[in-house]
Scaffold this motif. Structure first.
Motif, short mmCIF file in Angstrom:
data_model
loop_
_atom_site.label_atom_id
_atom_site.label_comp_id
_atom_site.label_asym_id
_atom_site.label_seq_id
_atom_site.Cartn_x
_atom_site.Cartn_y
_atom_site.Cartn_z
N VAL A 174 0.92 -0.85 0.16
CA VAL A 174 -0.02 -0.31 -0.11
C VAL A 174 0.54 1.37 0.06
N PRO A 175 0.80 2.09 -1.03
CA PRO A 175 1.72 3.27 -0.55
C PRO A 175 1.40 4.25 -0.17
N ASP A 176 2.17 5.22 0.64
CA ASP A 176 1.86 5.95 1.80
C ASP A 176 0.92 6.70 1.21
N THR A 177 0.20 6.91 0.38
CA THR A 177 -0.82 8.60 0.02
C THR A 177 -2.08 7.60 0.25
N LEU A 178 -2.11 6.14 1.41
CA LEU A 178 -3.21 5.65 1.47
C LEU A 178 -3.06 4.63 2.77
N LEU A 179 -4.17 5.29 3.90
CA LEU A 179 -3.61 4.77 4.86
C LEU A 179 -4.63 2.87 5.25
N PRO A 180 -3.93 1.60 4.80
CA PRO A 180 -3.92 0.32 5.05
C PRO A 180 -4.93 0.03 5.58
N VAL A 181 -6.03 -0.60 5.57
CA VAL A 181 -7.21 -1.07 6.41
C VAL A 181 -7.07 -2.21 6.10
N TYR A 182 -7.75 -3.65 6.86
CA TYR A 182 -7.22 -4.73 7.39
C TYR A 182 -9.07 -5.30 7.84
N GLY A 183 -8.79 -6.89 7.34
CA GLY A 183 -9.96 -7.51 7.77
C GLY A 183 -9.95 -8.66 8.73
N ALA A 184 -10.79 -9.30 9.32
CA ALA A 184 -10.60 -10.50 10.27
C ALA A 184 -11.95 -11.19 10.66
N TYR A 185 -11.94 -12.28 9.39
CA TYR A 185 -12.81 -13.42 9.91
C TYR A 185 -12.61 -14.56 10.97
N ALA A 186 -13.82 -14.84 11.05
CA ALA A 186 -14.11 -15.90 12.18
C ALA A 186 -13.71 -17.21 10.65
N GLU A 187 -14.63 -17.28 10.26
CA GLU A 187 -14.74 -18.67 8.94
C GLU A 187 -14.49 -17.27 7.07
N GLY A 188 -14.38 -18.21 6.83
CA GLY A 188 -14.16 -18.08 4.88
C GLY A 188 -14.86 -19.68 4.22
N PHE A 189 -16.11 -19.00 3.42
CA PHE A 189 -16.55 -20.07 2.44
C PHE A 189 -15.29 -20.09 1.15
N TRP A 190 -14.54 -18.82 0.90
CA TRP A 190 -13.40 -18.88 0.65
C TRP A 190 -12.61 -20.06 0.18
N GLU A 191 -12.50 -20.78 1.37
CA GLU A 191 -11.34 -22.07 1.47
C GLU A 191 -11.97 -22.90 1.03
N ASP A 192 -10.66 -24.32 1.10
CA ASP A 192 -11.03 -25.66 0.97
C ASP A 192 -11.84 -26.24 1.14
N GLU A 193 -12.64 -26.81 0.47
CA GLU A 193 -13.76 -27.72 1.44
C GLU A 193 -13.18 -28.94 2.24
N ALA A 194 -11.91 -29.04 2.17
CA ALA A 194 -10.95 -29.66 3.13
C ALA A 194 -10.60 -29.35 4.87
N THR A 195 -11.05 -27.50 4.30
CA THR A 195 -9.79 -27.36 5.01
C THR A 195 -11.59 -27.17 6.62
N GLU A 196 -10.87 -27.47 7.63
CA GLU A 196 -11.01 -27.64 9.29
C GLU A 196 -11.86 -26.06 9.28
N TRP A 197 -11.49 -25.74 9.66
CA TRP A 197 -10.86 -23.83 10.20
C TRP A 197 -9.65 -22.85 9.60
N PRO A 198 -10.55 -22.06 9.38
CA PRO A 198 -9.03 -21.05 8.15
C PRO A 198 -7.94 -21.22 9.36
N ALA A 199 -6.58 -21.17 8.69
CA ALA A 199 -5.70 -20.87 9.66
C ALA A 199 -5.62 -19.68 9.98
N PHE A 200 -5.90 -18.15 9.90
CA PHE A 200 -6.34 -17.62 10.95
C PHE A 200 -6.63 -16.89 11.74
N ALA A 201 -7.71 -18.45 11.46
CA ALA A 201 -9.08 -17.45 12.36
C ALA A 201 -8.53 -17.38 13.72
#
Length: 770
Positions: A223-250
């Motif tokens: 992110v360039p210094d002209t923009l404020l980086p903003v973040y996310g955090a999810y308890a789960e993710g539909f975008w994970e593979d069906e073999a993933t029991e719980w996302p690694a970062f959750a």
């Protein structure tokens, strides 16, 4: 910090002065209500300020529903909303822009302002948001150009889009006295910092000038210094593979940590579309910790269908406050419905190159406010946090943050302290989602050493049960002369009447309430926590609510002043009136400070009762209530369709052949003037579609929750045709991932109940003052 047995002894950190004037955003000196950004927090009108922002997509809601949804958002304690501007919706054909109907960005922004909400516009050009082509128009992708880059041919098309947006918002930016405080360029673009920089320049050249410019920072984004980086955090993710029991970062998001990033969010697109695996960014000490996508719930895909509870949402959000967040931003705060365009519904799908198939219409997201205006438990849980941030945010934002128990060890106590060196808050959590819970903590006691005094809380060690997140005040000023040294209860808000101030605290179930004053004296409660638990002190009163009452508590502007409201049904304020939207006929509403009376539209109002602080009314709402409706299977389900895979990651594909679906008819009785009506289906199966006549009105990939089908816009057709459901059978061996709590469902299709839910609307207008 030393650790002797279960007692923890630590020294509170005094915050360093923030760095100022080093960031290329914010407003110049002399700007009314000036917004600036320091290295640690955002300032507004000269003092620290925590934005509380909820994502609401105007283009995915009926225009006639905007006012209600924004009203509930404000009642939920938000002070701002964010919204995607989907390019495909606004420029369906080259050069033909549409800002009418529910695409009227200007009207939505003005309505938000009327509701007391600031606005952050997420400009795109690429948005994602589970939209077809990420919100790019189909015609754009047919051009010989490189999108999401500084290709001159691409930028030549972006400039008219941004010019149109700037024209829509002319006169509405913060510097012009309007509500627009921020703009986000693109979304989830992690390797094109110069392009992000140019997008801001194009927007400003078009005339859009806002105090805060942002870009999503997750996935190790550059992110360039002209923009404020903003973040996310999810308890789960539909975008994970069906073999993933719980996302690694959750799991990390339920601990206190200095880590702002999440490499799970958007990882499927990075891998599938670009073949890139991102690396986490280093700790940023020159820009504040700001979020824009704390999971307000979670969407579902065909191959993976998470269940995120209200408790998950609230505990994750509170963990981010304990971790030093200076901007609480939720995605989504209100669900919606996918748009339908020239190519049909405009959802993300494997057909347009995504790894995932998501529902064709429903974008409910299990948000605090549902797709059809349903008010969910986490709307109430989060409101408690937001009322506290409204009261204490200016102090909390400036406090230093320190952590303990940041590891994955479930036995390690997890705590944080935010402190200004003299006072602060102690955070403690024993919460993780039920799929991987952690144990309670026995014998909890902390001593926090400030520069001039120490606080030990509680006075004797206590056991903290599993499943709780606590925030305890330390040296909290009740009056200039009276200090609350500590309390094992959470501060919610404070308000005054002619008899002085009331400070509202919330008890936690299973945790004894201990209130200790600055002289060390322990104050006894007159009874168990609840609406009548009022402690009289010199110059101030403490109202100690139980958890159930705290979840019913609102602070709303009614008849010219802020008032506390305890309500059994969702409420919000509109033009000084109290609007009640119940699903049941009988509702109780208590108000403090109370008017002499109310007049009611849409309900029969009983006489008021004085009950301690509160004046209480019982009302019977017209046209509200639920009734079971008959369900008729007109065609049994055939065999489940053979599993198919598609998209760049070869994930399970949503079936398109419904010829073997069970056909179910739901006969719907008269809606009786209900403000809103839903058919609520409890069922099991794989995927379902709902029709009124030949009109496709709703869909769901079954994932363990009820399916709400709004029928209000189709009153006449429903009366003639009822609702037709096409339900494909569940087959476990297909391999779809569902939550462990619902995984044992039998193969086939079952409908256990169907209910007509009539939602009423009552408007209470205050009569006089008490």
């Amino acid at each position: 910090m030393s650790d002797q047995g279960h007692h923890r002894d630590l020294r509170a950190v005094t915050p360093a002065l923030p760095v100022r004037g080093h960031l290329p955003y914010g407003e110049p000196a002399g700007t009314p209500d000036r917004i600036t950004v320091t290295s640690r927090y955002i300032e507004r009108d000269g003092r620290p300020w925590i934005p509380i922002t909820g994502e609401i997509h105007y283009s995915r809601l009926p225009r006639e529903r905007w006012n209600e949804v924004l009203g509930h958002a404000r009642a939920g304690g938000l002070n701002s909303v964010a919204t995607y501007i989907f390019w495909s919706a606004h420029e369906p054909e080259p050069g033909r822009f549409d800002w009418t109907g529910n695409l009227d960005l200007r009207a939505f922004t003005e309505l938000a302002a009327a509701r007391g909400l600031d606005v952050v516009v997420r400009l795109g050009p690429w948005a994602h948001g589970e939209s077809r082509n990420g919100g790019f128009p189909d015609w754009l992708l047919g051009r010989d150009l490189k999108p999401r880059s500084n290709d001159p041919a691409y930028l030549a098309l972006v400039r008219p889009l941004y010019a149109q947006i700037a024209a829509q918002l002319r006169g509405l930016t913060h510097a012009e006295g309007g509500p627009v405080i921020g703009g986000q360029v693109d979304n989830e673009l992690y390797d094109q910092p110069e392009h992000l920089r140019v997008l801001r320049e194009i927007a400003e050249e078009a005339g859009l000038r806002v105090p805060i410019w942002t870009a999503t920072g997750w996935g190790g984004a550059q992110v360039p210094d002209t923009l404020l980086p903003v973040y996310g955090a999810y308890a789960e993710g539909f975008w994970e593979d069906e073999a993933t029991e719980w996302p690694a970062f959750a799991p990390l998001h339920f601990r206190y940590s200095e880590i702002r990033d999440d490499l799970s969010v958007g990882a499927d697109l990075r891998e599938a579309l670009d073949g890139i695996a991102a690396a986490a960014t280093h700790l940023d000490t020159l820009r504040p910790f700001a979020t824009c996508e704390l999971g307000g719930g979670m969407h579902v895909a065909y191959h993976r269908r998470p269940l995120v509870s209200g408790e998950d949402v609230a505990n994750l959000a509170l963990a981010k406050i304990g971790s030093g967040s200076a901007w609480q931003g939720y995605y989504m705060y209100a669900g919606g419905t996918q748009r339908t365009g020239p190519h049909g519904t405009e959802q993300e799908s494997q057909a347009t190159g995504y790894p995932n198939d998501v529902p064709a219409l429903s974008y409910d997201f299990h948000a605090p406010i549902g797709e059809h205006g349903q008010i969910r438990p986490h709307h109430h849980y989060l409101r408690r946090q937001h009322l506290w941030l409204r009261e204490e945010g200016h102090r909390l934002a400036a406090m230093a943050t320190q952590f303990g128990g940041g590891s994955a060890d479930p036995e390690e106590p997890r705590w944080a302290v935010r402190s200004d060196g003299r006072s602060g808050y102690l955070f403690l959590t024993t919460y993780q989602p039920p799929k991987r819970p952690i144990a309670g903590q026995p014998g909890v006691q902390f001593t926090i050493r400030f520069a001039d005094a120490s606080v030990t809380v509680p006075s004797a060690p206590i056991d903290v049960p599993a499943g709780h997140s606590l925030v305890w005040p330390l040296r909290y000023a009740l009056t200039p002369a009276l200090e609350l040294r500590s309390a094992t209860a959470q501060v919610i808000t404070r308000l005054a009447d002619e008899d002085g101030e009331v400070v509202v605290l919330a008890a936690t179930e299973g945790i004894p309430v201990e209130i200790v004053l600055g002289d060390g004296s322990i104050v006894g409660l007159p009874g168990p926590p609840g609406p009548d638990c009022l402690v009289q002190l010199a110059g101030v009163r403490l109202l100690v609510l139980d958890e159930a009452s705290a979840n019913r508590l609102y602070r709303l502007p009614i008849a010219g002043r802020d008032r506390l409201v305890l309500a059994d049904a969702p409420v919000h304020a509109e033009a000084g009136d109290l609007v009640v939207q119940p699903e049941t006929p009988g509702v109780t509403v208590a108000v403090w400070p109370a008017p002499d009376g109310f007049s009611a539209e849409g309900a029969d109002l009983g006489p008021p009762r004085d009950e301690g602080l509160w004046r209480t009314w019982t009302l019977r709402a017209h046209h509200a209530g639920s009734v079971p409706v008959p369900v008729e299977f007109r065609q049994a389900a055939g065999p489940a369709p053979a599993p198919a895979r598609g998209g760049p990651m070869r994930r399970l594909s949503a079936p398109t052949d419904y010829s073997g679906a069970a056909v179910v008819h739901v006969d719907v009785p008269d809606l009786e003037g209900a403000d809103r009506a839903l058919v609520r289906l409890e069922w099991t199966g794989d995927a379902g579609r709902a029709y009124v006549g030949d009109r496709f009105v709703s869909d769901q990939f079954w994932h363990g929750r009820v399916w709400d089908i709004e029928i209000t816009p189709h009153r006449d057709a429903v009366a003639e045709h009822g609702v037709r459901l096409e339900l494909l059978p569940w087959r476990r061996e297909t391999g779809v991932w569902v939550d462990p709590s619902v995984r044992d469902v039998e193969d086939g299709v079952a409908v256990s109940s169907a209910t007509l839910v009539r939602v009423g609307r009552a408007r209470l207008r205050a009569q006089g003052e008490r």
